[in-house]
Design a protein around this motif. Structure first.
Motif, PDB file in Angstrom:
ATOM      1  N   MET A   1       0.834  -1.199   0.000  1.00 12.97           N
ATOM      2  CA  MET A   1       0.000   0.000   0.000  1.00 12.97           C
ATOM      3  C   MET A   1       0.868   1.246   0.000  1.00 12.97           C
ATOM      4  O   MET A   1       0.554   2.266  -0.555  1.00 12.97           O
ATOM      5  CB  MET A   1      -0.898   0.004   1.238  1.00 12.97           C
ATOM      6  CG  MET A   1      -0.122   0.357   2.507  1.00 12.97           C
ATOM      7  SD  MET A   1      -1.197   0.393   3.970  1.00 12.97           S
ATOM      8  CE  MET A   1      -0.058   0.929   5.202  1.00 12.97           C
ATOM      9  N   ARG A   2       2.066   1.133   0.621  1.00  7.30           N
ATOM     10  CA  ARG A   2       2.872   2.313   0.828  1.00  7.30           C
ATOM     11  C   ARG A   2       3.444   2.867  -0.458  1.00  7.30           C
ATOM     12  O   ARG A   2       3.571   4.059  -0.632  1.00  7.30           O
ATOM     13  CB  ARG A   2       3.997   1.950   1.791  1.00  7.30           C
ATOM     14  CG  ARG A   2       5.148   2.925   1.757  1.00  7.30           C
ATOM     15  CD  ARG A   2       5.796   3.026   3.085  1.00  7.30           C
ATOM     16  NE  ARG A   2       4.831   2.854   4.152  1.00  7.30           N
ATOM     17  CZ  ARG A   2       4.884   1.885   5.013  1.00  7.30           C
ATOM     18  NH1 ARG A   2       5.839   0.988   4.916  1.00  7.30           N
ATOM     19  NH2 ARG A   2       3.994   1.794   5.957  1.00  7.30           N
TER      20      ARG A   2
ATOM     21  N   ARG B   1       0.052   7.826  -2.944  1.00 10.53           N
ATOM     22  CA  ARG B   1       0.327   7.997  -1.531  1.00 10.53           C
ATOM     23  C   ARG B   1       1.649   8.760  -1.336  1.00 10.53           C
ATOM     24  O   ARG B   1       1.765   9.618  -0.460  1.00 10.53           O
ATOM     25  CB  ARG B   1       0.427   6.628  -0.860  1.00 10.53           C
ATOM     26  CG  ARG B   1       0.457   6.761   0.643  1.00 10.53           C
ATOM     27  CD  ARG B   1       1.330   5.714   1.304  1.00 10.53           C
ATOM     28  NE  ARG B   1       1.416   5.999   2.727  1.00 10.53           N
ATOM     29  CZ  ARG B   1       2.467   6.580   3.264  1.00 10.53           C
ATOM     30  NH1 ARG B   1       3.487   6.930   2.537  1.00 10.53           N
ATOM     31  NH2 ARG B   1       2.492   6.803   4.573  1.00 10.53           N
TER      32      ARG B   1
ATOM     33  N   ALA C   1       2.444  16.494   2.492  1.00  7.70           N
ATOM     34  CA  ALA C   1       2.229  16.639   3.925  1.00  7.70           C
ATOM     35  C   ALA C   1       3.529  17.013   4.620  1.00  7.70           C
ATOM     36  O   ALA C   1       3.571  17.803   5.538  1.00  7.70           O
ATOM     37  CB  ALA C   1       1.676  15.347   4.505  1.00  7.70           C
ATOM     38  N   ARG C   2       4.616  16.418   4.129  1.00 11.51           N
ATOM     39  CA  ARG C   2       5.907  16.653   4.755  1.00 11.51           C
ATOM     40  C   ARG C   2       6.395  18.067   4.459  1.00 11.51           C
ATOM     41  O   ARG C   2       6.875  18.788   5.335  1.00 11.51           O
ATOM     42  CB  ARG C   2       6.907  15.639   4.209  1.00 11.51           C
ATOM     43  CG  ARG C   2       8.233  15.716   4.871  1.00 11.51           C
ATOM     44  CD  ARG C   2       9.038  14.446   4.682  1.00 11.51           C
ATOM     45  NE  ARG C   2      10.190  14.528   5.547  1.00 11.51           N
ATOM     46  CZ  ARG C   2      11.438  14.608   5.089  1.00 11.51           C
ATOM     47  NH1 ARG C   2      11.676  14.566   3.801  1.00 11.51           N
ATOM     48  NH2 ARG C   2      12.440  14.718   5.929  1.00 11.51           N
TER      49      ARG C   2
ATOM     50  N   PHE D   1       2.142  12.055   0.815  1.00 14.83           N
ATOM     51  CA  PHE D   1       3.075  12.051   1.930  1.00 14.83           C
ATOM     52  C   PHE D   1       4.080  13.204   1.814  1.00 14.83           C
ATOM     53  O   PHE D   1       4.340  13.940   2.748  1.00 14.83           O
ATOM     54  CB  PHE D   1       3.816  10.707   1.958  1.00 14.83           C
ATOM     55  CG  PHE D   1       4.759  10.577   3.105  1.00 14.83           C
ATOM     56  CD1 PHE D   1       4.313  10.086   4.327  1.00 14.83           C
ATOM     57  CD2 PHE D   1       6.089  10.939   2.987  1.00 14.83           C
ATOM     58  CE1 PHE D   1       5.185   9.954   5.399  1.00 14.83           C
ATOM     59  CE2 PHE D   1       6.966  10.817   4.052  1.00 14.83           C
ATOM     60  CZ  PHE D   1       6.505  10.317   5.256  1.00 14.83           C
TER      61      PHE D   1
ATOM     62  N   ASP E   1       4.208  20.584   6.438  1.00 11.44           N
ATOM     63  CA  ASP E   1       3.846  20.196   7.796  1.00 11.44           C
ATOM     64  C   ASP E   1       3.849  21.424   8.705  1.00 11.44           C
ATOM     65  O   ASP E   1       4.194  22.532   8.288  1.00 11.44           O
ATOM     66  CB  ASP E   1       4.786  19.100   8.327  1.00 11.44           C
ATOM     67  CG  ASP E   1       6.194  19.617   8.562  1.00 11.44           C
ATOM     68  OD1 ASP E   1       6.459  20.763   8.188  1.00 11.44           O
ATOM     69  OD2 ASP E   1       7.014  18.872   9.116  1.00 11.44           O
ATOM     70  N   TYR E   2       3.474  21.192   9.954  1.00 14.55           N
ATOM     71  CA  TYR E   2       3.319  22.298  10.898  1.00 14.55           C
ATOM     72  C   TYR E   2       4.582  23.147  10.980  1.00 14.55           C
ATOM     73  O   TYR E   2       4.518  24.375  10.986  1.00 14.55           O
ATOM     74  CB  TYR E   2       2.982  21.728  12.277  1.00 14.55           C
ATOM     75  CG  TYR E   2       2.853  22.782  13.335  1.00 14.55           C
ATOM     76  CD1 TYR E   2       1.741  23.607  13.398  1.00 14.55           C
ATOM     77  CD2 TYR E   2       3.881  22.979  14.263  1.00 14.55           C
ATOM     78  CE1 TYR E   2       1.627  24.589  14.352  1.00 14.55           C
ATOM     79  CE2 TYR E   2       3.782  23.967  15.224  1.00 14.55           C
ATOM     80  CZ  TYR E   2       2.649  24.770  15.271  1.00 14.55           C
ATOM     81  OH  TYR E   2       2.541  25.745  16.211  1.00 14.55           O
ATOM     82  N   GLU E   3       5.735  22.493  11.002  1.00 19.63           N
ATOM     83  CA  GLU E   3       6.985  23.220  11.109  1.00 19.63           C
ATOM     84  C   GLU E   3       7.173  24.194   9.942  1.00 19.63           C
ATOM     85  O   GLU E   3       7.445  25.364  10.127  1.00 19.63           O
ATOM     86  CB  GLU E   3       8.167  22.232  11.119  1.00 19.63           C
ATOM     87  CG  GLU E   3       8.210  21.387  12.347  1.00 19.63           C
ATOM     88  CD  GLU E   3       8.536  22.198  13.587  1.00 19.63           C
ATOM     89  OE1 GLU E   3       9.718  22.478  13.806  1.00 19.63           O
ATOM     90  OE2 GLU E   3       7.607  22.574  14.328  1.00 19.63           O
TER      91      GLU E   3
ATOM     92  N   PHE F   1       6.268  32.850  10.058  1.00 21.08           N
ATOM     93  CA  PHE F   1       7.168  33.697  10.838  1.00 21.08           C
ATOM     94  C   PHE F   1       8.047  34.554   9.934  1.00 21.08           C
ATOM     95  O   PHE F   1       8.495  35.627  10.306  1.00 21.08           O
ATOM     96  CB  PHE F   1       8.071  32.839  11.735  1.00 21.08           C
ATOM     97  CG  PHE F   1       7.357  32.282  12.942  1.00 21.08           C
ATOM     98  CD1 PHE F   1       6.000  32.469  13.115  1.00 21.08           C
ATOM     99  CD2 PHE F   1       8.054  31.588  13.922  1.00 21.08           C
ATOM    100  CE1 PHE F   1       5.347  31.965  14.219  1.00 21.08           C
ATOM    101  CE2 PHE F   1       7.407  31.082  15.036  1.00 21.08           C
ATOM    102  CZ  PHE F   1       6.051  31.269  15.182  1.00 21.08           C
TER     103      PHE F   1
ATOM    104  N   SER G   1       4.689  27.030  10.098  1.00 24.81           N
ATOM    105  CA  SER G   1       4.978  28.104  11.045  1.00 24.81           C
ATOM    106  C   SER G   1       6.197  28.892  10.595  1.00 24.81           C
ATOM    107  O   SER G   1       6.231  30.118  10.713  1.00 24.81           O
ATOM    108  CB  SER G   1       5.166  27.599  12.475  1.00 24.81           C
ATOM    109  OG  SER G   1       5.276  26.228  12.535  1.00 24.81           O
ATOM    110  N   ALA G   2       7.205  28.198  10.061  1.00 24.35           N
ATOM    111  CA  ALA G   2       8.377  28.926   9.580  1.00 24.35           C
ATOM    112  C   ALA G   2       7.961  29.935   8.520  1.00 24.35           C
ATOM    113  O   ALA G   2       8.357  31.105   8.569  1.00 24.35           O
ATOM    114  CB  ALA G   2       9.410  27.955   9.015  1.00 24.35           C
TER     115      ALA G   2
END
Lengths: 445, 305, 365, 318
Positions: free
Chosen positions: B1-2, B7, B14-15, B11, B18-20, B27, B23-24
């Motif tokens: 599946m991977r 996918r 998303a990477r 992925f 991502d949140y980091e 900022f 936010s960067a």
């Protein structure tokens, strides 16, 4: 290789680049609205001199004509840079003060426009000094009316001379050397002659005065350089200064860092016997509140060099009209009225030039003022009008005022300084200045 | 599946977002927008200008000349002479600033009576407007009335007045002195702040290990000061290389060409000669060198940058 | 409350693989220890659980939820750092209560929890101090308190004891074990100290160069190491290793190194007879010998003792077998001196045989 | 470093400590005196000459203490009443006399207020814009991080002279000419790269684990910055604030180009305007310089203690 590529003129160039910056969107309706582009207001830019007089004169103009004037000023030292930025940036300026030395380059750059077509301005030419009219004329067109004019004068401290047993001021530069040595040896002054030769806008006036009085010229009738020719006066004038500093030690070696203003203060403090100063400084120098040698300062004709004359340099500043004002009929007319108000008559008299003279001593460019009672009184209180008139008649326009004047002036000024610092001989120094002139003339002429 | 490509893409997206990263980005956005609005256009504009033979007194002929302006500047003897003067000005100024600011920071890091007063006084030069500062020094250096000659004379150090700025050997060092005087407060503060961020635990541990004052200085203070030194070196190098105000106010490049540095030449070329093309080219050569120096300093002294 | 699942997770730093294809199932309420030398990827793994590092490939699940890119503050995890990372500008009380405050606990509840935690850790008298005024051990406790007060579903510890002195370390081990019991939550603990791992863990994950070497209970790991690395990483003093080969002779399988031979048990022989002629490494744990019972032929080690190292309750004998130095642990009953001749019986049921090339344990792999 | 502590048990040790302490105090004293002489020399002269008349300022040798101290330079700045300038009320004399102060003296305080507004705004915006960026660059590993730092640096390597004209175009197109907003925006662009640079280097020196601890404790990135990093970086924040304030306070070239009237002109412009084609009053300019120094120094004194207080002790190990 370059010319196959696009040839842009400056305006296109600016337009394209501004668009490239994508600023159009931001700029069209700026964040804060400006009252600056309004047609009814005349934008008047000056350097920060006689600020109060200008303000009072502007106030009266507004009262009389109902035309609004937006007056702003910038320090003299940064005035030219400031205006260049504003011209390039197309900021609203209608009338501005212009130095004679900048006329060709500003006219070539298309920043200022002739005022020939305004009869209300041209009518004053009849009463104006020819020197001034010539200095405002470039390629056959006149660009404004006089703000003030003056010339370089040879001044001396009468008492210092008397103390050294000298009865008459020097007539030639050789006599200057002699008298200086006498004064120096008598212990009256360490450096009897004050020359202010620092790098600044005044430098060319001092150098031109030295050169002209030595019978020299920088260029010939066709505008080719002759300054480097040893037979001409420039090299001799420089040689005289170098000798004065190093051989006779009658001029301070620090003169290369002394500006006009510092020199004035030094002379006013009684440290020197002779000085080259703008003529209007006589008012200050003979004012007891400002000078320790007040009442003793007299003017002599510029000393003659070998084959020389009593010639000196003159300069003038004028009120000019910007290209953007000239392009708009109403703005142009309003601006012309303001120019007239300052450079011509206001309420029937040459008020601004007169007040500028009585306030500060700055010379006027219109002959009738010599007959004005106030003017005569003022002059007689500190100077000899006859010598002034005689010297003024011998004042010559700088023969280097061209579109490339600024660029040459830098090299010329530092060449003189190099010779005074003995980093070059006078001949080498002037050869360098002459070579620069020829290059520039070839490139831009 | 991977391993299905669909996918994979999801992925990776998303990477990357991502949140980091989000936010960067958030900022950094404000700073970047400010620079984009105000700084990007001027920089691109002047860079663009450097490829044109743009002489304002000749507004109708502005040919695109490729690198001609750069070639012209680089083959100009005066430019190289200016470069050597800029180098000596920069080297002597930055060296003096580093030594002085380090000494001041060490002093202010000690606790003694009057320290607060001293630290306030030291800031004063920084607060004097450039124009007033230039005129003040001009007046101090004046060979006729100047305070410097007056003081040295009264102290009996000299027996006759000396020519200061007018002596071409003294011009650059004197201007450098005025520059250093004004720049030292900022440099000292930056170093002091770095010094203050050295955890005291380190000193305590070293004391327990028997290290004396000198050893503690060499092994703890100096290495920990690297970031502060880096900041000061980069900032002051950049300031000194591009410094213009004092040259303008004190000597206008004179006497002769004694203080004709690159920044002064850029000014003359641009505003006196109205050659915006070559002026910009010169600026970009200077900018490139400055950047290379800053990069070098960061690489040598910077920890993680 | 939380089961953590690593499904084929890989982490790159630039071109370097810090963690390589990690498959790991951390059970709910389990005490899992990640063990390995520095740079083996154990801290990276821990950080990935916390959300402090992103992952390059694969998936991480908390229970059934994929949490690959969930930021740390959204995960219900608490963490104790090797350097403690206390907030220098906050006092102990605020340090401990900070996590609660951020999770919007009300003031009274926060106060109760902070004081409870402080009491348990015996630092109630330090609550108003700043971290800079604390000793190392006290800071360690504050760091623990800060993590436990939150009652997280996953409790992460990154070498929390490595900065403490030996005595304190041992007492803290017990406290941590106690903590796990009382908190009833999943613990993931990173260390390079095998003793810590063996005492604390329900299960141990041994890692090296980003690759899991073995997962198992402490006993499994110790008794049945899957490869040479695991075998040699655990045990103090370390396992004795002898290079030699497997020989099958007269229906017997034996290990030979020069003149030294040892027979395998029937059970072991069955497994390794097929490797006859292979180059192998024989592993004998120092404690797997006995000198009270006389050695049966082919199951003993005889030789001279180079050095005797008395260790209180027991003693270590250093000897040489065919040029290789070995250590054995024996009881105190017989007193030995340097140079004594001894004859030790080897527990042949506890021998380890590693393939020299693959380093895999031929018996247990 | 803490003051030396004495070990009561050892007399020898105590004597040694006392000698060391004396030596330390002596060197502090000597160095302080030298430093004061270097820093205060020119300032003392600035101050002294601001109380002198223009005539006295040119005395040889200089009068270190004014013979006839005068306050008129300051009076002109603080007490000049606004009068409509007409032919009758205009100042007539030459400023060299020393009895005359330019009428623009009355603009000094309003211009100072402009300078103050601009500087404060630039400081606030610097923090607002610079702090998050610096934090991101120091502690968040994101794609393009190095590139960002060098891009920001690049904006400050080009000489300002080359940027004056394009800056002017931007300001004009934004419609901000003769408005203090023009200065706020440009000074922000001028100062923020260094602000970021200073803060990045400071944030980097704070332990990574502090950042991680806060985030595990439940802080978002923004909260980590606000609750953990900001309180710890007060010294560098103050340094950055001083930097932004003083850079704005002193800037001359751009202010000269963008401002035209007292509605937006800043202190350096007014001070420079005291020099003209005809004259200059050094004593008056020095008085203006003295006044210009006061607000920043007052601010600096107010914030000084935050610079010298170390805050990061105790974060790690021990």
């Amino acid at each position: 290789m370059s010319n196959q590529f696009k040839n842009l003129n400056r305006r296109d160039f600016l337009k394209k680049t501004a668009a490239a910056g994508a600023l159009g969107a931001l700029g069209a309706n700026g964040l804060i609205t400006q009252a600056m582009a309004a047609g009814d207001t005349v934008h008047f830019m000056a350097w920060s001199a006689a600020v109060d007089l200008v303000k009072s004169h502007v106030a009266e103009f507004q009262k009389v004509t109902g035309i609004n004037v937006n007056y702003s000023n910038a320090p003299w030292a940064q005035y030219r840079d400031n205006l260049i930025t504003k011209f390039v940036g197309n900021a609203p300026i209608d009338m501005m003060w212009v130095s004679d030395a900048w006329l060709p380059e500003w006219a070539e750059a298309g920043w200022i426009k002739p005022v020939d077509k305004f009869d209300n301005l041209m009518k004053y030419n009849a009463e104006a000094e020819k020197f001034c009219n010539d200095s405002m004329t470039y390629k056959g067109s006149q660009y404004g009316l006089t703000y003030y004019t003056d010339f370089m004068a040879f001044l001396y401290d009468d008492e210092a001379l008397k103390k050294a047993g000298i009865s008459n001021p020097p007539k030639s530069w050789d006599e200057v050397t002699e008298q200086c040595l006498k004064i120096k040896n008598a212990g009256i002054a360490e450096y009897p002659l004050m020359l202010a030769l620092a790098q600044e806008s005044w430098l060319i006036e001092f150098l031109a005065a030295m050169t002209y009085s030595h019978g020299g010229n920088f260029t010939d009738d066709k505008g080719n350089s002759i300054m480097q020719d040893p037979k001409e006066g420039a090299v001799r004038a420089l040689q005289w200064v170098v000798d004065a500093v190093h051989k006779h030690k009658i001029v301070s070696p620090a003169s290369v860092e002394i500006g006009e203003l510092t020199g004035l203060k030094a002379f006013a403090s009684g440290n020197h016997a002779f000085a080259l100063e703008p003529k209007y400084r006589m008012r200050t120098l003979n004012d007891p509140k400002q000078s320790k040698i007040a009442g003793r300062v007299k003017q002599a004709l510029m000393p003659m060099g070998m084959d020389g004359s009593h010639a000196t340099v003159g300069w003038m500043r004028f009120h000019g009209m910007s290209a953007s004002a000239a392009a708009d009929k109403t703005r142009a007319e309003n601006t012309a009225r303001l120019i007239e108000w300052f450079g011509g008559k206001a309420n029937g008299e040459y008020k601004f030039q007169k007040y500028l003279f009585t306030d500060i001593g700055a010379g006027f460019g219109v002959k009738p003022l010599f007959n004005d009672a106030d003017v005569q009184n003022a002059y007689n209180s500190y100077a000899d009008v006859n010598i002034i008139k005689e010297q003024q008649a011998l004042a010559r326009k700088k023969d280097v005022v061209t579109p490339w004047f600024g660029e040459w002036n830098e090299v010329h000024g530092s060449s003189w300084q190099a010779a005074i610092l003995q980093k070059a001989t006078p001949a080498e120094a002037m050869a360098k200045a002459g070579k620069k002139w020829d290059e520039l003339k070839k490139e831009m002429g | 599946m991977r391993s299905s490509p669909k996918r994979d893409i999801k992925f990776r997206l998303a990477r990357r977002f991502d949140y980091e990263s989000r936010s960067a980005a958030l900022f950094i956005l404000p700073v970047m927008s400010v620079l984009a609005i105000v700084a990007v256009f001027p920089i691109l504009y002047s860079f663009y200008t450097s490829f044109f033979n743009l002489k304002l007194t000749r507004p109708h002929r502005v040919p695109f000349v490729w690198f001609d302006n750069y070639i012209k500047v680089l083959s100009d003897e005066l430019f190289w002479a200016s470069v050597s003067r800029t180098v000596s000005f920069t080297v002597m100024s930055v060296a003096a600033i580093l030594v002085l600011s380090l000494s001041i920071a060490i002093l202010l890091n000690e606790s003694f009576r009057g320290r607060r007063l001293l630290s306030a006084i030291i800031l004063i030069p920084w607060a004097i407007p450039t124009v007033a500062n230039g005129l003040l020094w001009k007046w101090i250096y004046d060979s006729g009335f100047g305070a410097l000659n007056g003081l040295l004379f009264q102290l009996g150090i000299i027996d006759s007045y000396i020519t200061w700025l007018g002596d071409s050997d003294k011009t650059i060092p004197l201007i450098s002195n005025s520059f250093v005087w004004k720049e030292v407060p900022l440099a000292a503060i930056l170093i002091l702040v770095t010094m203050k961020s050295i955890p005291e635990d380190l000193y305590r541990a070293a004391k327990v290990d028997g290290a004396n004052v000198f050893k503690r200085f060499i092994h703890i203070t100096i290495p920990s000061l690297k970031p502060g030194f880096m900041l000061v070196m980069i900032y002051e190098t950049m300031m000194a290389i591009r410094h213009f105000d004092l040259f303008f106010l004190l000597t206008e490049g004179g006497p002769a060409e004694a203080s004709h540095v690159v920044s002064w030449q850029i000014y003359v070329e641009t505003f006196r000669n109205l050659s915006f093309g070559t002026g910009s080219a010169m600026s970009y050569i200077l900018a490139l060198v400055t950047f290379a120096l800053a990069y070098f300093i960061i690489r040598t002294l910077g920890s993680k940058l | 409350m939380a089961r953590i699942l690593f499904d084929n997770v890989t982490k790159y730093y630039g071109a370097v693989k810090a963690v390589d294809c990690l498959d790991l199932d951390i059970h709910d309420r389990e005490f899992l220890v990640l063990l390995g030398p520095s740079g083996c990827g154990k801290t990276t793994t821990l950080n990935m659980i916390a959300g402090l590092e992103d992952l390059s490939e694969g998936d991480i699940y908390f229970d059934d939820q994929v949490v690959n890119f969930m930021p740390p503050h959204k995960r219900d995890v608490a963490m104790v750092f090797q350097s403690y990372a206390l907030y220098p500008h906050k006092n102990v009380y605020d340090n401990i209560g900070f996590g609660l405050k951020m999770r919007k606990y009300d003031a009274a509840e926060t106060d109760r929890l902070v004081r409870d935690a402080a009491e348990r850790l015996e630092i109630s008298h330090l609550l108003q101090r700043r971290p800079s005024q604390l000793s190392g051990g006290q800071r360690q406790r504050v760091a623990l308190g800060r993590a436990m007060v939150r009652q997280p579903s996953v409790f992460l510890m990154d070498e929390p004891l490595s900065n403490l002195d030996a005595a304190l370390r041992i007492s803290m081990r017990a406290e941590i074990k106690e903590l796990h019991k009382s908190m009833q939550t999943t613990f993931v603990y990173v260390t390079h100290d095998q003793a810590e791992a063996l005492t604390l863990a329900d299960r141990i994950v041994v890692m090296k160069d980003g690759i899991v070497q073995q997962i198992g209970t402490p006993d499994e790991i110790y008794e049945h190491p899957k490869n040479l690395f695991v075998a040699s990483f655990l045990g103090n003093p370390p396992i004795n290793l002898l290079e030699g080969s497997i020989v099958v002779k007269e229906n017997k399988t034996l290990f030979r190194k020069g003149d030294f031979t040892i027979n395998f048990s029937a059970e072991v022989s069955e497994k390794i007879a097929q490797y006859a002629g292979h180059e192998v490494i024989l592993g004998i744990r120092p404690e797997d010998v006995d000198e009270k019972n006389a050695a049966v032929f082919g199951q003993g080690i005889a030789g001279l003792v180079d050095t005797v190292l008395p260790m209180g309750s027991e003693q270590y004998l250093s000897m040489h077998i065919e040029g290789s130095e070995v250590f054995f642990r024996v009881g105190k009953e017989l007193r030995h001196r340097d140079g004594d001749e001894v004859n030790l019986a080897v527990n042949i049921n506890r021998l380890h045989v590693f393939d020299k090339r693959s380093t895999l344990n031929l018996i247990w792999a | 470093m803490k003051p030396t502590t004495f070990d009561a048990r050892s007399e020898i040790y105590r004597n040694k400590s006392q000698t060391t302490a004396r030596l330390r105090n002596l060197s502090i004293f000597v160095f302080s005196i030298l430093l004061l002489a270097y820093v205060l020399g020119p300032i003392a002269w600035l101050l002294s000459s601001s109380f002198q008349t223009e005539a006295e300022i040119v005395s040889v040798p200089p009068h270190w203490i004014p013979d006839e101290p005068t306050l008129k330079n300051f009076e002109a700045i603080f007490f000049s009443e606004f009068e409509e300038v007409t032919y009758d009320t205009r100042k007539k004399a030459d400023p060299v006399s020393g009895g005359y102060i330019p009428s623009t003296a009355k603009d000094l305080l309003p211009s100072m207020w402009n300078s103050f507004l601009v500087s404060i705004a630039v400081v606030m915006l610097n923090l607002f814009v610079g702090v998050p960026a610096a934090y991101a660059m120091a502690k968040i590993r994101f794609w393009g991080r190095d590139g960002t730092i060098y891009t920001i640096l690049t904006t400050r390597v080009i000489p300002d002279i080359a940027l004056v004209v394009p800056f002017f175009l931007v300001i004009k197109n934004l419609g901000l000419l003769d408005h203090i907003a023009s200065l706020i925006v440009t000074y922000l662009a001028v100062t923020v790269p260094f602000t970021v640079f200073i803060l990045v280097s400071f944030f980097e020196s704070l332990p990574d684990e502090l950042d991680k601890a806060a985030r595990v404790d439940g802080c978002s990135r923004l909260q980590t910055l606000n609750k953990v990093f900001l309180p710890l970086s007060l010294p560098s924040l103050v340094a950055v604030m001083l930097f932004a304030f003083l850079t704005s306070w002193n800037e001359f070239l751009l202010a000269l180009m963008f401002t035209q009237t007292i509605a937006s002109q800043t202190l350096p412009i007014i001070v420079a305007g005291f020099t003209s084609d005809f004259t200059i009053s050094f004593s008056f300019i020095n008085a203006a310089g003295v006044i210009a120094v006061i607000p920043p120094v007052v601010l600096a004194v107010m914030f000084e203690r935050y610079i010298v207080s170390g805050l990061t002790a105790g974060a790690v190990k021990g």
